[in-house]
Enzyme design. Sequence first.
Site, PDB file in Angstrom:
ATOM      1  CE1 TYR A 194     -22.015 -24.502   9.945  1.00 42.15           C
ATOM      2  CE2 TYR A 194     -19.896 -24.025  12.571  1.00 42.15           C
ATOM      3  CZ  TYR A 194     -20.879 -24.010  11.248  1.00 42.15           C
ATOM      4  OH  TYR A 194     -20.197 -25.380  11.031  1.00 42.15           O
ATOM      5  CG  HIS A 227     -14.971 -24.152   3.054  1.00 43.33           C
ATOM      6  ND1 HIS A 227     -14.918 -25.390   3.691  1.00 43.33           N
ATOM      7  CD2 HIS A 227     -13.502 -24.664   2.768  1.00 43.33           C
ATOM      8  CE1 HIS A 227     -13.634 -26.198   3.903  1.00 43.33           C
ATOM      9  NE2 HIS A 227     -12.733 -25.501   3.317  1.00 43.33           N
TER      10      HIS A 227
END
Length: 474
Positions: A133, A70
């Site tokens: 993240y 992605h």
Amino acid sequence: MTEYGKKLAITETPIPGLVVFDLPVHGDSRGWFKENWQREKMLPLGLPDFGPVQNNISFNDAVGTTRGIHAEPWDKYVSVATGRIFGAWVDLREGPSFGAVYTTELDPSKAIYVPRGVGNSYQTLEPDTAYTYLVNDHWSPDAAYSFLNLADETAAIEWPIPLDRVEISEKDQNHPRLSGVTPIPPKRILVTGANGQLGRALREEFGDVPWVEYATRDALDIAGTELDGARRWRDYGTIINAAAYTAVDRAETAQGRAEAWAGNVTALANLARVATAHGITLVHVSSDYVFDGTKEGPYTETDPVSPLGVYGQTKAAGDAIAATVPRHYIIRTSWVIGDGNNFVRTMASLAERGVDPKVVDDQTGRLTFTSTIAAAIHHLLDARAAYGVYNVTNDGEPQSWYDIARAVFELTGHDVRRVSPVSTADYFANAAGPVAPRPANSVLDVSTLVATGYTPTTAGDELSRYLRPGHERG
């Protein structure tokens, strides 16, 4: 196992902007500790100051959990809190590196910075893996996303565990091959003042590409009260402010003073607020008029400002505002010549019409052609030069306006003796209205710009080119 005792270090990859960090992990029988993201230490090594706004964690129970490729329109800083992954990154940005691939394993002693538009995916190699993240934007249904099939033959990623033996979502299985991917475009560049001399030069420099927007005052009132909601600002990476109030003598009148402060200060405050809030780089064009002209020798970027008149005061105020934006370039320039009414065109017209002018000979500087300013701005942005102030003029020996007028007459085939010198005081002695004070010395030192890798051409060469018959002036 997690590797202990590494030194903090950065490794570049074949994908531009994708960088890997080795992280120091300190452990003993009780467990371990690390500084996962440390801005002050990592920025000098090359980590962009990307301004994260959200921290996400994906916990994976089983070995072989595989997440699709992605690419989102924001930056990520990816690491592992527990466990180990095989990561694969594919450049899905529009440009020459489209389709480039990088793979590596991440454990708690390793992290990776993933720039906007680079496809991100992983496969877990240990149970109970926590993948974490940081991102510098929030998810939006209106943003542009791109996806790539995990089994794409062009990317040819060598997954440690074959894809037919792992759990993959149906959505990830049906993503397109590389030939069918819609690339992520660059963040948009907004150029204000697009119909002015510099605005037209910027059009010529940056071209008509979808991600560069040229705005006139009619289309975007940057001095107005509704700028914050005028655009989807998260889609913009740079604002180049080529709009300015430049009528230096009119600025000394009551109405002109208000107009100058609105155009050069209020508008800058609005742009600075938007740029700061959305992490946008602001390019602001300043002037030699921020100095009083009393210095002997060229002005540098660090010389203190001391403007003489209203116009110079508004430009100095604008500089101070622009400097508060974390990502800013302040472009100081002088004696600007471009596609429009200017001194050079006036002198050429007088020469052609048989008028013998008196021209000031006690002001010294260098001409700056708008094509040079536009090219220098483009260079600073592409080179990711250090943010700050840059003097931008054409190079060569400083001249007076009288010297330049004589050069115009000579280059257009007219007798230079028709040009007479006059002092600034005598030239304006019988002026009908207010006259702005001019700095006697407008010479700017361009060595800081040259140190970034851009060397401006000489003013004399550019003047010859500008006056060449048939040349499209800019």
